[in-house]
Design a protein around this motif. Structure first.
Motif, PDB file in Angstrom:
ATOM      1  N   ASP A 101       3.926  -4.081   8.012  1.00  0.00           N
ATOM      2  CA  ASP A 101       3.340  -4.803   9.137  1.00  0.00           C
ATOM      3  C   ASP A 101       3.316  -6.303   8.895  1.00  0.00           C
ATOM      4  OD1 ASP A 101       2.775  -2.486  10.640  1.00  0.00           O
ATOM      5  OD2 ASP A 101       0.948  -2.139   9.463  1.00  0.00           O
ATOM      6  N   SER A 102       3.693  -6.739   7.692  1.00  0.00           N
ATOM      7  CA  SER A 102       3.667  -8.166   7.366  1.00  0.00           C
ATOM      8  C   SER A 102       4.844  -8.516   6.462  1.00  0.00           C
ATOM      9  CB  SER A 102       2.345  -8.547   6.685  1.00  0.00           C
ATOM     10  OG  SER A 102       2.207  -7.874   5.450  1.00  0.00           O
TER      11      SER A 102
ATOM     12  N   GLU B 284       2.754  -5.940   0.532  1.00  0.00           N
ATOM     13  CA  GLU B 284       1.675  -5.456   1.394  1.00  0.00           C
ATOM     14  C   GLU B 284       0.930  -4.314   0.719  1.00  0.00           C
ATOM     15  OE1 GLU B 284       1.806  -4.779   6.035  1.00  0.00           O
ATOM     16  OE2 GLU B 284       2.568  -3.011   5.004  1.00  0.00           O
ATOM     17  N   ASP B 285      -0.397  -4.284   0.881  1.00  0.00           N
ATOM     18  CA  ASP B 285      -1.205  -3.233   0.271  1.00  0.00           C
ATOM     19  C   ASP B 285      -0.768  -1.858   0.768  1.00  0.00           C
ATOM     20  OD1 ASP B 285      -2.639  -5.057  -1.162  1.00  0.00           O
ATOM     21  OD2 ASP B 285      -4.419  -5.014   0.126  1.00  0.00           O
TER      22      ASP B 285
ATOM     23  N   ASP C 131      -4.645   0.336   2.127  1.00  0.00           N
ATOM     24  CA  ASP C 131      -5.325  -0.071   3.365  1.00  0.00           C
ATOM     25  C   ASP C 131      -4.440  -0.890   4.299  1.00  0.00           C
ATOM     26  OD1 ASP C 131      -5.254  -2.708   2.361  1.00  0.00           O
ATOM     27  OD2 ASP C 131      -7.245  -2.531   1.500  1.00  0.00           O
ATOM     28  N   GLY C 132      -3.321  -1.451   3.776  1.00  0.00           N
ATOM     29  CA  GLY C 132      -2.368  -2.175   4.605  1.00  0.00           C
ATOM     30  C   GLY C 132      -2.875  -3.472   5.190  1.00  0.00           C
ATOM     31  N   GLU C 133      -4.025  -3.972   4.705  1.00  0.00           N
ATOM     32  CA  GLU C 133      -4.615  -5.167   5.303  1.00  0.00           C
ATOM     33  C   GLU C 133      -4.433  -6.427   4.462  1.00  0.00           C
ATOM     34  OE1 GLU C 133      -8.652  -4.309   6.133  1.00  0.00           O
ATOM     35  OE2 GLU C 133      -8.212  -2.821   7.692  1.00  0.00           O
ATOM     36  N   GLY C 134      -4.040  -6.285   3.227  1.00  0.00           N
ATOM     37  CA  GLY C 134      -3.887  -7.441   2.355  1.00  0.00           C
ATOM     38  C   GLY C 134      -2.579  -7.384   1.587  1.00  0.00           C
ATOM     39  N   HIS C 135      -2.473  -8.251   0.589  1.00  0.00           N
ATOM     40  CA  HIS C 135      -1.291  -8.294  -0.260  1.00  0.00           C
ATOM     41  C   HIS C 135      -1.703  -8.236  -1.727  1.00  0.00           C
ATOM     42  CE1 HIS C 135       2.254  -9.573   2.379  1.00  0.00           C
ATOM     43  NE2 HIS C 135       1.262  -9.290   3.218  1.00  0.00           N
TER      44      HIS C 135
END
Length: 295
Positions: free
Chosen positions: A178-179, A208-209, A212-216
């Motif tokens: 997603d990023s 990308e995490d 949780d997919g929200e951070g790196h």
């Protein structure tokens, strides 16, 4: 010191060592043919092309670039991954089929090439027994890379390169990221006694995490491979790959890889291999069959 600063410091140290080695290599060898004048608009003559090398088919990358003004395609006809594991008493299964993932390369200068990695079609089937079943299909992410050979491109018993890369989230149906991700790859090769070839590759990535997919987070990958001619135009390789993540609660990935490369011509080869997971966080196995073609 921040995570980004630490990573930048590591990359700076690697680059400094590479430049020192480059100076030493240049002092030890002299070019029989000066290829520095060749570029995309002034292609390297066919008689001066270096031996075809590929970034793979395993995890170990090549430090050699595509000759200036020439193109190379590295593609897997099929790339199939299978995973089965149990978490908190629930069995998780994954079957992932990638069709025709490819790396398109073009030589810009004698020691620099540009690469575009595409993932045209994926079929992903995930299920948790008694809970859910999900099927996803579509295009994957896109990666852009530049490879710069620091030494050994055309002669010498060792070679080193750096490959900065950026992965762009172009996937459909949540197949990829997603990023944006990015990092650098440092491949090294050395000729060994007995006509063996040693390949070493180190990777640093801001990824990308996974959970949780929200951070790196930062990942560090390494691989070591041995290549040898078996008979005739057939080569074989064995490899060990390791990837360590700094993301909390994510374990390290380790695989044992082996495969074959068959040379049809000096500019065309077929390859096939299998990667076998040896740690809990690795996929159970990955099977692929593909080709490399230079023109």
């Amino acid at each position: 010191m921040s995570r980004i600063a630490k990573t930048a410091g590591c990359l700076a140290a690697v680059s400094a060592l590479a430049l020192v080695g480059h100076a030493e290599a240049l002092s030890d060898t002299q070019r029989s043919t000066d290829k520095s004048a060749f570029n995309f608009f002034n292609p390297t003559p066919l008689d001066d092309l270096r031996t075809l090398t590929t970034d793979g088919p395993g995890a170990t990358e090549s430090p050699y670039t595509v000759d200036a003004g020439h193109f190379q395609i590295e593609m897997a006809f099929v790339d199939y991954t299978s995973e089965k594991d149990t978490f908190d008493g629930v069995t998780y299964r994954l079957d992932w089929l990638a069709v025709a993932p490819l790396n398109l390369k073009v030589g810009l200068l004698n020691s620099l090439d540009l690469q575009l990695l595409l993932d045209p079609y994926n079929h992903v089937y995930e299920r948790e027994d008694g809970i859910s079943r999900v099927t996803r299909r579509g295009f994957g992410d896109t990666t852009v890379r530049l490879k710069y050979n620091i030494w050994g491109n055309d002669h010498g018993s060792t070679a080193l390169a750096v490959i900065p890369f950026v992965r762009i989230p172009t996937s459909h149906d949540d197949i990829g990221n997603d990023s944006v991700e990015g990092g650098v790859i440092v491949p090294f090769s050395a000729d060994l006694p007995g006509d063996f070839i040693l390949g070493l590759t180190t990777r640093f990535g801001d990824m990308e995490d996974l959970l949780d997919g929200e951070g790196h987070h930062t990942e560090f990958g390494n691989s070591i491979a041995l290549v040898h001619q078996l008979f005739g135009d057939l080569e074989g390789y064995v490899e060990f790959f390791s990837n360590v993540s700094t993301e909390k609660d994510v374990g390290w990935v380790g695989t044992f890889d082996t495969g074959l490369v068959y040379w049809l011509t000096d500019d065309l080869q077929l390859n096939a291999g299998v990667n076998i997971g040896v740690t809990k966080w690795a996929d159970n196995w990955n099977l692929f069959f593909g080709l490399a073609w230079r023109y």
